[in-house]
Scaffold this motif. Structure first.
Motif, PDB file in Angstrom:
ATOM      1  N   SER A  52       0.788  -1.125   0.106  1.00  0.00           N
ATOM      2  CA  SER A  52       0.000   0.052  -0.170  1.00  0.00           C
ATOM      3  C   SER A  52       0.950   1.143  -0.024  1.00  0.00           C
ATOM      4  O   SER A  52       0.470   2.257  -0.568  1.00  0.00           O
ATOM      5  CB  SER A  52      -0.939  -0.259   1.100  1.00  0.00           C
ATOM      6  N   PHE A  55       1.842   2.564  -3.628  1.00  0.00           N
ATOM      7  CA  PHE A  55       0.645   3.143  -4.188  1.00  0.00           C
ATOM      8  C   PHE A  55       0.458   4.303  -3.766  1.00  0.00           C
ATOM      9  O   PHE A  55      -0.004   5.158  -4.330  1.00  0.00           O
ATOM     10  CB  PHE A  55      -0.449   1.998  -3.898  1.00  0.00           C
ATOM     11  N   GLU A  56       0.315   4.635  -2.444  1.00  0.00           N
ATOM     12  CA  GLU A  56      -0.199   5.861  -1.817  1.00  0.00           C
ATOM     13  C   GLU A  56       1.069   6.865  -2.351  1.00  0.00           C
ATOM     14  O   GLU A  56       0.362   8.196  -2.400  1.00  0.00           O
ATOM     15  CB  GLU A  56      -0.220   5.593  -0.223  1.00  0.00           C
ATOM     16  N   LEU A  75      -7.926   4.523  -9.921  1.00  0.00           N
ATOM     17  CA  LEU A  75      -7.260   3.562  -9.107  1.00  0.00           C
ATOM     18  C   LEU A  75      -6.913   3.540  -7.796  1.00  0.00           C
ATOM     19  O   LEU A  75      -6.987   2.629  -7.042  1.00  0.00           O
ATOM     20  CB  LEU A  75      -5.574   3.470  -9.875  1.00  0.00           C
ATOM     21  N   ALA A  76      -6.854   4.666  -7.187  1.00  0.00           N
ATOM     22  CA  ALA A  76      -6.843   5.194  -5.894  1.00  0.00           C
ATOM     23  C   ALA A  76      -8.217   4.916  -5.072  1.00  0.00           C
ATOM     24  O   ALA A  76      -7.987   4.016  -3.997  1.00  0.00           O
ATOM     25  CB  ALA A  76      -6.414   6.762  -5.648  1.00  0.00           C
ATOM     26  N   PHE A  79      -8.262   1.025  -5.116  1.00  0.00           N
ATOM     27  CA  PHE A  79      -7.220   0.540  -4.039  1.00  0.00           C
ATOM     28  C   PHE A  79      -7.939   0.728  -2.557  1.00  0.00           C
ATOM     29  O   PHE A  79      -7.473  -0.256  -1.705  1.00  0.00           O
ATOM     30  CB  PHE A  79      -5.996   1.510  -4.254  1.00  0.00           C
ATOM     31  N   CYS A  80      -8.284   1.907  -2.555  1.00  0.00           N
ATOM     32  CA  CYS A  80      -8.906   2.100  -1.118  1.00  0.00           C
ATOM     33  C   CYS A  80     -10.237   1.294  -0.594  1.00  0.00           C
ATOM     34  O   CYS A  80     -10.319   0.762   0.322  1.00  0.00           O
ATOM     35  CB  CYS A  80      -9.343   3.529  -1.055  1.00  0.00           C
ATOM     36  N   GLY A  83      -8.608  -2.127   0.088  1.00  0.00           N
ATOM     37  CA  GLY A  83      -8.004  -2.080   1.371  1.00  0.00           C
ATOM     38  C   GLY A  83      -9.076  -1.909   2.348  1.00  0.00           C
ATOM     39  O   GLY A  83      -8.919  -2.510   3.624  1.00  0.00           O
ATOM     40  N   CYS A 107     -11.701   6.787  -0.483  1.00  0.00           N
ATOM     41  CA  CYS A 107     -12.178   5.917  -1.641  1.00  0.00           C
ATOM     42  C   CYS A 107     -13.265   6.796  -2.343  1.00  0.00           C
ATOM     43  O   CYS A 107     -13.408   6.893  -3.509  1.00  0.00           O
ATOM     44  CB  CYS A 107     -12.949   4.704  -1.112  1.00  0.00           C
TER      45      CYS A 107
END
Length: 131
Positions: A52, A55-56, A75-76, A79-80, A83, A107
């Motif tokens: 993570s 990515f962050e 994408l973020a 990803f969130c 997660g 998100c």
């Protein structure tokens, strides 16, 4: 009075993107670079928590700059979402109970920015004007 804020919508969208991006980057720097030092963060590696950080860091930097804003935000957001459900959602459904308020908010902020675009101040806007 509040109607006058409408004319600043593109600039305020940029401020939301930049500030949320800086906060997102700080999660990445803490995990990847150890700054700021925070106890209990996952170690870099091939775990969800370890992956993570990069990515962050990368997506957050793109979002701060407003570069590839829509795909980076999309994408973020995904990803969130992953997660949240992989880490926090397993503990409890409610974000207030499972400590997932921040990632859930990220998100939806990223999803909004993916739909709305970067706002007035973004590298994406400068690239578009050259072509």
């Amino acid at each position: 009075m509040f109607a006058s804020f409408s004319r600043y919508q593109p600039q305020l969208l940029s401020l939301l993107r930049i500030m949320a991006g800086l906060l997102f980057v700080s999660h990445g720097t803490a995990k990847v670079l150890g700054f700021p030092a925070i106890e209990g963060l996952p170690a870099p590696g091939l775990s969800l928590g370890g992956l993570s950080g990069p990515f962050e860091l990368v997506l957050g930097a793109l979002l701060v700059l407003g570069l590839f804003t829509r795909p980076a935000a999309f994408l973020a957001s995904g990803f969130c979402a992953v997660g949240y459900w992989a880490v926090h959602g397993m503990q409890s459904f409610m974000p207030i109970q499972n400590g997932g308020e921040t990632i859930a908010l990220y998100c939806f902020v990223w999803l909004y920015i993916a739909a709305a675009g970067p706002g007035a101040w973004a590298v994406d806007n400068m690239i578009g004007k050259k072509g």
